[in-house]
Design a protein around this motif. Structure first.
Motif: not given
Length: 169
Positions: A48-57
């Motif tokens: 998840p650290e590679a895509f910090p925006w993932w959850e919001a997106a």
């Protein structure tokens, strides 16, 4: 291979030169065509650290699915869509396909020849018109990386040398 030999031969004519460039992320310059294609986005819980925006997106979705709008590498027809895209763009600035020679073009006004093999672009012709040819390619909307002297193309490392011919009096 034939078009590679033709474009090299053309660069050997008196007063001619050759340069090459790569199309920048070629396939994704082309839009998807034909049937709609939908893809599942991968689960990134392992990093998840590679895509910090993932959850919001994704807003809590479990298996997000999106429509593919660009011809991404890996799609069975991505290469075809890139070829069609490239062909349309080159024709729009005056390059004409050479009959019976896939991915080989000529520009009659500037006496240039152009070879496109996947993302490798080679331009040959009169030295004074090469810059104009590259400007036309850029004006067409094809994004290219750095323009370079001839080098590795289709597995061959090419070098051109101009011979000086001495004429006796």
């Amino acid at each position: 291979m034939e078009t590679g030999k033709i474009i090299d031969w053309y660069a050997c004519l008196p007063g001619h030169r050759q340069q090459q460039a790569d199309a920048e992320q070629a396939y994704i310059q082309a839009d998807m065509r034909g049937c709609e294609t939908w893809v599942n986005l991968p689960d990134i819980k392992e990093c998840p650290e590679a895509f910090p925006w993932w959850e919001a997106a994704i807003g809590g979705m479990r298996r997000p699915v999106v429509r593919m709008v660009k011809a991404l590498y890996g799609h069975p027809k991505a290469g075809l869509y890139w070829e069609k895209h490239c062909d349309e763009k080159l024709r729009s600035v005056g390059f004409e396909p050479v009959p019976e020679c896939n991915s080989l073009y000529k520009h009659p006004k500037y006496d240039l020849m152009l070879s496109v093999y996947v993302d490798d672009i080679v331009l040959s012709g009169p030295a004074l018109w090469l810059d104009r040819g590259w400007a036309l390619i850029k004006d067409s909307g094809i994004l290219i990386d750095k323009i370079e002297d001839p080098g590795l193309y289709l597995g061959c490392n090419r070098h051109f040398h101009e011979e000086q011919v001495q004429v006796a009096d």
